[in-house]
Design a protein around this motif. Structure first.
Motif, mmCIF file in Angstrom:
data_model
loop_
_atom_site.group_PDB
_atom_site.id
_atom_site.type_symbol
_atom_site.label_atom_id
_atom_site.label_comp_id
_atom_site.label_asym_id
_atom_site.label_seq_id
_atom_site.Cartn_x
_atom_site.Cartn_y
_atom_site.Cartn_z
ATOM 1 N N UNK A 137 -1.160 -5.406 0.468
ATOM 2 C CA UNK A 137 -2.303 -6.309 0.401
ATOM 3 C C UNK A 137 -2.861 -6.254 -1.009
ATOM 4 N N UNK A 138 -2.956 -7.408 -1.635
ATOM 5 C CA UNK A 138 -3.457 -7.502 -3.010
ATOM 6 C C UNK A 138 -4.876 -8.041 -3.009
ATOM 7 N N UNK A 139 -5.724 -7.406 -3.803
ATOM 8 C CA UNK A 139 -7.108 -7.835 -4.005
ATOM 9 C C UNK A 139 -7.439 -7.684 -5.482
ATOM 10 N N UNK A 140 -8.506 -8.318 -5.904
ATOM 11 C CA UNK A 140 -8.998 -8.117 -7.259
ATOM 12 C C UNK A 140 -10.221 -7.215 -7.167
ATOM 13 N N UNK A 141 -10.168 -6.111 -7.901
ATOM 14 C CA UNK A 141 -11.267 -5.151 -7.950
ATOM 15 C C UNK A 141 -11.582 -4.905 -9.423
ATOM 16 N N UNK A 142 -12.805 -5.161 -9.807
ATOM 17 C CA UNK A 142 -13.232 -4.988 -11.204
ATOM 18 C C UNK A 142 -12.288 -5.692 -12.181
ATOM 19 N N UNK A 143 -11.848 -6.897 -11.827
ATOM 20 C CA UNK A 143 -11.020 -7.692 -12.702
ATOM 21 C C UNK A 143 -9.549 -7.323 -12.747
ATOM 22 N N UNK A 144 -9.118 -6.378 -11.906
ATOM 23 C CA UNK A 144 -7.713 -5.965 -11.885
ATOM 24 C C UNK A 144 -7.152 -6.126 -10.486
ATOM 25 N N UNK A 145 -5.853 -6.414 -10.413
ATOM 26 C CA UNK A 145 -5.196 -6.503 -9.111
ATOM 27 C C UNK A 145 -4.954 -5.099 -8.591
ATOM 28 N N UNK A 146 -5.380 -4.878 -7.348
ATOM 29 C CA UNK A 146 -5.188 -3.600 -6.673
ATOM 30 C C UNK A 146 -4.387 -3.866 -5.407
ATOM 31 N N UNK A 147 -3.319 -3.092 -5.227
ATOM 32 C CA UNK A 147 -2.479 -3.194 -4.036
ATOM 33 C C UNK A 147 -2.858 -2.091 -3.065
ATOM 34 N N UNK A 148 -2.967 -2.443 -1.795
ATOM 35 C CA UNK A 148 -3.216 -1.444 -0.755
ATOM 36 C C UNK A 148 -1.962 -1.368 0.097
ATOM 37 N N UNK A 149 -1.473 -0.131 0.287
ATOM 38 C CA UNK A 149 -0.244 0.060 1.047
ATOM 39 C C UNK A 149 -0.535 0.320 2.519
ATOM 40 N N UNK A 150 0.512 0.547 3.287
ATOM 41 C CA UNK A 150 0.403 0.747 4.736
ATOM 42 C C UNK A 150 -0.397 1.984 5.100
ATOM 43 N N UNK A 151 -0.446 2.963 4.207
ATOM 44 C CA UNK A 151 -1.196 4.195 4.461
ATOM 45 C C UNK A 151 -2.645 4.100 3.994
ATOM 46 N N UNK A 152 -3.016 2.967 3.373
ATOM 47 C CA UNK A 152 -4.367 2.812 2.852
ATOM 48 C C UNK A 152 -4.507 3.254 1.409
ATOM 49 N N UNK A 153 -3.404 3.708 0.807
ATOM 50 C CA UNK A 153 -3.429 4.096 -0.596
ATOM 51 C C UNK A 153 -3.511 2.873 -1.489
ATOM 52 N N UNK A 154 -4.024 3.065 -2.685
ATOM 53 C CA UNK A 154 -4.158 1.940 -3.607
ATOM 54 C C UNK A 154 -3.400 2.200 -4.908
ATOM 55 N N UNK A 155 -2.911 1.125 -5.482
ATOM 56 C CA UNK A 155 -2.231 1.149 -6.779
ATOM 57 C C UNK A 155 -2.776 -0.017 -7.591
ATOM 58 N N UNK A 156 -3.202 0.258 -8.790
ATOM 59 C CA UNK A 156 -3.744 -0.778 -9.672
ATOM 60 C C UNK A 156 -2.664 -1.254 -10.625
ATOM 61 N N UNK A 157 -2.574 -2.558 -10.796
ATOM 62 C CA UNK A 157 -1.656 -3.116 -11.788
ATOM 63 C C UNK A 157 -2.256 -2.821 -13.158
ATOM 64 N N UNK A 158 -1.530 -2.028 -13.946
ATOM 65 C CA UNK A 158 -2.025 -1.623 -15.259
ATOM 66 C C UNK A 158 -1.395 -2.437 -16.380
ATOM 67 N N UNK A 159 -0.321 -3.168 -16.073
ATOM 68 C CA UNK A 159 0.328 -4.046 -17.028
ATOM 69 C C UNK A 159 1.013 -5.138 -16.221
ATOM 70 N N UNK A 160 0.745 -6.373 -16.564
ATOM 71 C CA UNK A 160 1.259 -7.493 -15.773
ATOM 72 C C UNK A 160 2.213 -8.363 -16.576
ATOM 73 N N UNK A 161 3.025 -9.111 -15.830
ATOM 74 C CA UNK A 161 3.853 -10.176 -16.390
ATOM 75 C C UNK A 161 4.886 -9.716 -17.416
ATOM 76 N N UNK A 162 5.590 -8.656 -17.103
ATOM 77 C CA UNK A 162 6.701 -8.232 -17.946
ATOM 78 C C UNK A 162 7.911 -9.015 -17.453
#
Length: 179
Positions: A137-162
């Protein structure tokens, strides 16, 4: 009051998310190679490269695609509990490793702009079906895309569009887990 989607689009247009940082983007995009070539030439994705090789996914991710890869950095893998990575890299755990890695891959080429449009159209979130069959699940948090996984963990996109010849890479600061 402006509609949510208009406000979100305006806010995102001014963020760094929509343009990759020059140094790493140039490093990854120089010859416009494939996703595997970009990962193997990156100084920040040595662990991901080793995991892709151990899982036997090199030829798949070097294939035609297109793919969108949410690529955890070495620092992201370092956040896993001690011993987790060593256990996953063992040949007897190849199926589990493959499941985790394919959970980071979405069919098609989804740029940051397209992803933020999906989030806006979804009222603040977008569900991404991964090659593994799970959902991020992707959301925008503080101007950055944050992914939430099945366990509820989050990963922030730190570099986009490579962008690569067979898709696009978005570097993340955490490993997403499908279980």
């Amino acid at each position: 009051m402006k509609p949510f989607t208009t406000m979100l689009a305006a806010a995102l247009a001014s963020t760094a998310l929509l343009a990759p940082a020059p140094a790493l983007a140039d490093h990854h995009m120089g010859a416009k190679g494939n996703i595997v070539g970009a990962v193997s030439s990156s100084k920040d994705h040595n662990t991901l490269e080793a995991a892709v090789k151990a899982a036997g996914l090199t030829s798949t991710l070097a294939g035609k695609g297109p793919f969108t890869v949410f690529a955890p950095t070495d620092a992201a893998f370092a956040k896993l509990p001690a011993g987790t990575l060593d256990t996953l890299l063992k040949p007897e755990n190849k199926t589990m490793l493959t499941g985790i890695l394919t959970y980071h891959v979405v069919p098609g080429s989804v740029t940051a702009a397209q992803l933020t449009q999906q989030i806006a159209a979804g009222g603040g979130s977008a569900s991404l079906t991964t090659v593994q069959g799970g959902t991020l699940t992707a959301r925008v948090v503080d101007g950055k895309v944050v992914l939430t996984d099945a366990k509820g963990g989050t990963a922030t996109v730190v570099m986009a569009d490579l962008k690569q010849s067979n898709g696009v890479i978005h570097a993340t600061d955490a490993v997403s887990l499908p279980m």
